[in-house]
Design a protein around this motif. Sequence first.
Motif, PDB file in Angstrom:
ATOM      1  N   THR A 254      17.583   7.776 102.459  1.00 48.60           N
ATOM      2  CA  THR A 254      17.966   8.289 103.787  1.00 48.60           C
ATOM      3  C   THR A 254      17.177   7.653 104.918  1.00 48.60           C
ATOM      4  O   THR A 254      17.444   7.931 106.088  1.00 48.60           O
ATOM      5  CB  THR A 254      17.767   9.817 103.849  1.00 48.60           C
ATOM      6  OG1 THR A 254      16.363  10.113 103.713  1.00 48.60           O
ATOM      7  CG2 THR A 254      18.551  10.523 102.760  1.00 48.60           C
ATOM      8  N   GLN A 255      16.220   6.780 104.581  1.00 52.14           N
ATOM      9  CA  GLN A 255      15.329   6.227 105.600  1.00 52.14           C
ATOM     10  C   GLN A 255      15.817   4.861 106.080  1.00 52.14           C
ATOM     11  O   GLN A 255      16.141   3.988 105.274  1.00 52.14           O
ATOM     12  CB  GLN A 255      13.911   6.091 105.054  1.00 52.14           C
ATOM     13  CG  GLN A 255      13.288   7.407 104.634  1.00 52.14           C
ATOM     14  CD  GLN A 255      13.141   8.359 105.808  1.00 52.14           C
ATOM     15  OE1 GLN A 255      12.682   7.973 106.879  1.00 52.14           O
ATOM     16  NE2 GLN A 255      13.538   9.606 105.603  1.00 52.14           N
ATOM     17  N   ALA A 256      15.859   4.666 107.381  1.00 50.76           N
ATOM     18  CA  ALA A 256      16.199   3.360 107.949  1.00 50.76           C
ATOM     19  C   ALA A 256      15.055   2.380 107.696  1.00 50.76           C
ATOM     20  O   ALA A 256      13.891   2.776 107.585  1.00 50.76           O
ATOM     21  CB  ALA A 256      16.456   3.481 109.443  1.00 50.76           C
ATOM     22  N   PRO A 257      15.357   1.095 107.576  1.00 51.44           N
ATOM     23  CA  PRO A 257      14.287   0.104 107.390  1.00 51.44           C
ATOM     24  C   PRO A 257      13.298   0.123 108.554  1.00 51.44           C
ATOM     25  O   PRO A 257      13.660   0.473 109.686  1.00 51.44           O
ATOM     26  CB  PRO A 257      15.052  -1.232 107.350  1.00 51.44           C
ATOM     27  CG  PRO A 257      16.450  -0.864 106.969  1.00 51.44           C
ATOM     28  CD  PRO A 257      16.699   0.485 107.574  1.00 51.44           C
ATOM     29  N   LEU A 258      12.063  -0.262 108.269  1.00 54.43           N
ATOM     30  CA  LEU A 258      11.048  -0.418 109.307  1.00 54.43           C
ATOM     31  C   LEU A 258      10.958  -1.892 109.681  1.00 54.43           C
ATOM     32  O   LEU A 258      10.929  -2.751 108.806  1.00 54.43           O
ATOM     33  CB  LEU A 258       9.694   0.083 108.815  1.00 54.43           C
ATOM     34  CG  LEU A 258       9.598   1.585 108.502  1.00 54.43           C
ATOM     35  CD1 LEU A 258       8.224   1.913 107.932  1.00 54.43           C
ATOM     36  CD2 LEU A 258       9.872   2.419 109.745  1.00 54.43           C
ATOM     37  N   VAL A 259      10.904  -2.182 110.982  1.00 52.73           N
ATOM     38  CA  VAL A 259      10.801  -3.553 111.470  1.00 52.73           C
ATOM     39  C   VAL A 259       9.562  -3.659 112.339  1.00 52.73           C
ATOM     40  O   VAL A 259       9.422  -2.915 113.318  1.00 52.73           O
ATOM     41  CB  VAL A 259      12.053  -3.968 112.265  1.00 52.73           C
ATOM     42  CG1 VAL A 259      11.914  -5.410 112.755  1.00 52.73           C
ATOM     43  CG2 VAL A 259      13.311  -3.812 111.414  1.00 52.73           C
ATOM     44  N   ASP A 260       8.664  -4.577 111.982  1.00 51.42           N
ATOM     45  CA  ASP A 260       7.399  -4.740 112.712  1.00 51.42           C
ATOM     46  C   ASP A 260       7.288  -6.196 113.160  1.00 51.42           C
ATOM     47  O   ASP A 260       7.293  -7.110 112.332  1.00 51.42           O
ATOM     48  CB  ASP A 260       6.229  -4.370 111.795  1.00 51.42           C
ATOM     49  CG  ASP A 260       4.893  -4.424 112.518  1.00 51.42           C
ATOM     50  OD1 ASP A 260       4.896  -4.412 113.770  1.00 51.42           O
ATOM     51  OD2 ASP A 260       3.853  -4.480 111.829  1.00 51.42           O
ATOM     52  N   ILE A 261       7.191  -6.422 114.468  1.00 52.20           N
ATOM     53  CA  ILE A 261       7.044  -7.779 114.995  1.00 52.20           C
ATOM     54  C   ILE A 261       5.585  -8.207 114.865  1.00 52.20           C
ATOM     55  O   ILE A 261       4.685  -7.558 115.394  1.00 52.20           O
ATOM     56  CB  ILE A 261       7.539  -7.857 116.443  1.00 52.20           C
ATOM     57  CG1 ILE A 261       9.063  -7.606 116.471  1.00 52.20           C
ATOM     58  CG2 ILE A 261       7.218  -9.222 117.061  1.00 52.20           C
ATOM     59  CD1 ILE A 261       9.660  -7.559 117.849  1.00 52.20           C
ATOM     60  N   ILE A 262       5.363  -9.322 114.156  1.00 49.96           N
ATOM     61  CA  ILE A 262       4.017  -9.797 113.846  1.00 49.96           C
ATOM     62  C   ILE A 262       3.498 -10.735 114.933  1.00 49.96           C
ATOM     63  O   ILE A 262       2.347 -10.637 115.375  1.00 49.96           O
ATOM     64  CB  ILE A 262       4.003 -10.517 112.481  1.00 49.96           C
ATOM     65  CG1 ILE A 262       4.534  -9.592 111.383  1.00 49.96           C
ATOM     66  CG2 ILE A 262       2.605 -11.016 112.145  1.00 49.96           C
ATOM     67  CD1 ILE A 262       3.741  -8.332 111.200  1.00 49.96           C
ATOM     68  N   ALA A 263       4.346 -11.676 115.374  1.00 54.33           N
ATOM     69  CA  ALA A 263       3.941 -12.641 116.402  1.00 54.33           C
ATOM     70  C   ALA A 263       5.198 -13.203 117.048  1.00 54.33           C
ATOM     71  O   ALA A 263       6.250 -13.293 116.413  1.00 54.33           O
ATOM     72  CB  ALA A 263       3.102 -13.761 115.806  1.00 54.33           C
ATOM     73  N   ASN A 264       5.075 -13.595 118.307  1.00 53.06           N
ATOM     74  CA  ASN A 264       6.236 -14.172 118.997  1.00 53.06           C
ATOM     75  C   ASN A 264       5.802 -15.002 120.193  1.00 53.06           C
ATOM     76  O   ASN A 264       4.711 -14.808 120.748  1.00 53.06           O
ATOM     77  CB  ASN A 264       7.193 -13.072 119.462  1.00 53.06           C
ATOM     78  CG  ASN A 264       6.553 -12.078 120.419  1.00 53.06           C
ATOM     79  OD1 ASN A 264       5.951 -11.093 119.973  1.00 53.06           O
ATOM     80  ND2 ASN A 264       6.668 -12.325 121.716  1.00 53.06           N
ATOM     81  N   SER A 265       6.644 -15.955 120.574  1.00 60.53           N
ATOM     82  CA  SER A 265       6.432 -16.693 121.815  1.00 60.53           C
ATOM     83  C   SER A 265       6.433 -15.698 122.974  1.00 60.53           C
ATOM     84  O   SER A 265       7.159 -14.699 122.952  1.00 60.53           O
ATOM     85  CB  SER A 265       7.542 -17.727 122.021  1.00 60.53           C
ATOM     86  OG  SER A 265       7.666 -18.583 120.914  1.00 60.53           O
ATOM     87  N   TYR A 266       5.645 -16.003 123.993  1.00 62.01           N
ATOM     88  CA  TYR A 266       5.539 -15.086 125.124  1.00 62.01           C
ATOM     89  C   TYR A 266       6.854 -14.983 125.881  1.00 62.01           C
ATOM     90  O   TYR A 266       7.270 -13.901 126.293  1.00 62.01           O
ATOM     91  CB  TYR A 266       4.431 -15.562 126.063  1.00 62.01           C
ATOM     92  CG  TYR A 266       4.352 -14.801 127.369  1.00 62.01           C
ATOM     93  CD1 TYR A 266       3.938 -13.474 127.403  1.00 62.01           C
ATOM     94  CD2 TYR A 266       4.687 -15.421 128.580  1.00 62.01           C
ATOM     95  CE1 TYR A 266       3.866 -12.772 128.595  1.00 62.01           C
ATOM     96  CE2 TYR A 266       4.623 -14.733 129.778  1.00 62.01           C
ATOM     97  CZ  TYR A 266       4.211 -13.407 129.782  1.00 62.01           C
ATOM     98  OH  TYR A 266       4.159 -12.723 130.967  1.00 62.01           O
TER      99      TYR A 266
END
Length: 467
Positions: free
Chosen positions: A147-159
């Motif tokens: 019943t749980q939606a996936p977790l999404v965690d942004i680790i790094a990205n261009s500014y």
Amino acid sequence: MKFKTFVKLLVLVVVVVGAYMVYNSQFFEKHTPKLEVYMEANKQKHLMAEDNGYWNPARVISIRATDDTGIRSYKILATTADGKVVYSKEEVVLDKPQEKEFVLPKPNIPLLDGTKIHYKISVTDWSNAHFFSGNTATRNLDLTIDTQAPLVDIIANSYKITYGGSALLVFKVIDNSVQSIQVSNGEDDFKAFPFMESGYYAVILAWPVQNNFFNGTITVADKAFNQKRVSIPFIKDMSVRYRYSDIKVKDSFLNGKLNELIDNVGERDPESFKDNIDKFKYINETIRQRDEATIYKATTDVDYTSLQKPIVFAPFLPLKGSMVVGSFGDHRSYFLGKKKISKSLHLGMDLASVKNAPIIVTNSGKVVLTELLGVYGNTTIIYHGFGLSSLYSHMSKINVTPTEIVAPDTVIGFTGQTGWAFGDHLHLGILVQGHAVRDVEWMDPKWIKVNITDVFQKAQNTIKAAE
């Protein structure tokens, strides 16, 4: 005596044949009912369910049974992993429908995540086969509650991402049953690459000049159709302005170079066009569009899972001592006299130095196309990983072949004026998963360091620390 024997034998044959015909008639039809199981993906969409899958009980699972003789009865039995019966129902269907649809019931127990439920679904028809008991079809479903939606965690990205440019994103997905990962700029989808460790992904995104807006999102769905969508935290830079050029077409071109291009394409005779404008539109629009479709296919039909480690990209500087003679993103309108006859968008940068100058590849990669195109002329495309490709057009000579792996400093060919080119030069294109982006970014070592190398390094450090 012989006559009586003959009569008995005849009667026996008639009985046997009659019995055979009756047994094999519709009256004793032997086809089992057809069972189809569908799971609700959303309110508008239902998809075929797998026999072994995941289930959020908030989503309806429906069973559709069909049979020509009609549905007589159906039975549903649900048990837990240890064999405990948690639901049982049997129903007789008296009106003999040829199609019956019913909803899979929820068992009478707490449905915690990870609970495994086995369903046995049996449907019997009104055939008189099997000693008048009918034909029975059975379908077994093994479902794990999720019943749980996936977790999404942004680790790094261009500014930031610039209009017409590109940017890098690294993120983590936590879920036991990932079904799909979609990364979008609001109009185009991008494949994400597995990166370093399980559950981590990296993707370079493009903001094509054809798109007026950028709305970056990551959407992850699992096999139970739970879905999570998060925004990508790029600052959107709209400060770049692209040229709008008016180009006057001369009759000498229409009667010279244009006929040569049509002959090179080879599918129509120059005399088959109603006038020179018709010729011009054919090359500038029809053939250009076909070239760009070929380029898109070559730069997207590649292995997107073979590289999992960061890549250090060098600046793309293919011509030594060159000067820019054509800008990326130039919106060109063509006029014959005062009449606008066509338009195009220049999806690369034109560079010129000396005639037949050597073209040097500065990043390793795999050659994915070497072909004579209509507008682009002799063209080579090299794939460098993480969806990034470089394109070299109007070449006089090509030194490489498809599937060849090239190393930095390799001379892949020489500049020329094949295709729609006026004077010896190189058309350089940088493409992200088939979308042309600003060459100037990928020619700038500082931009590459800040927006690509440093982002990869930050992500790598974060992942190593976490693991």
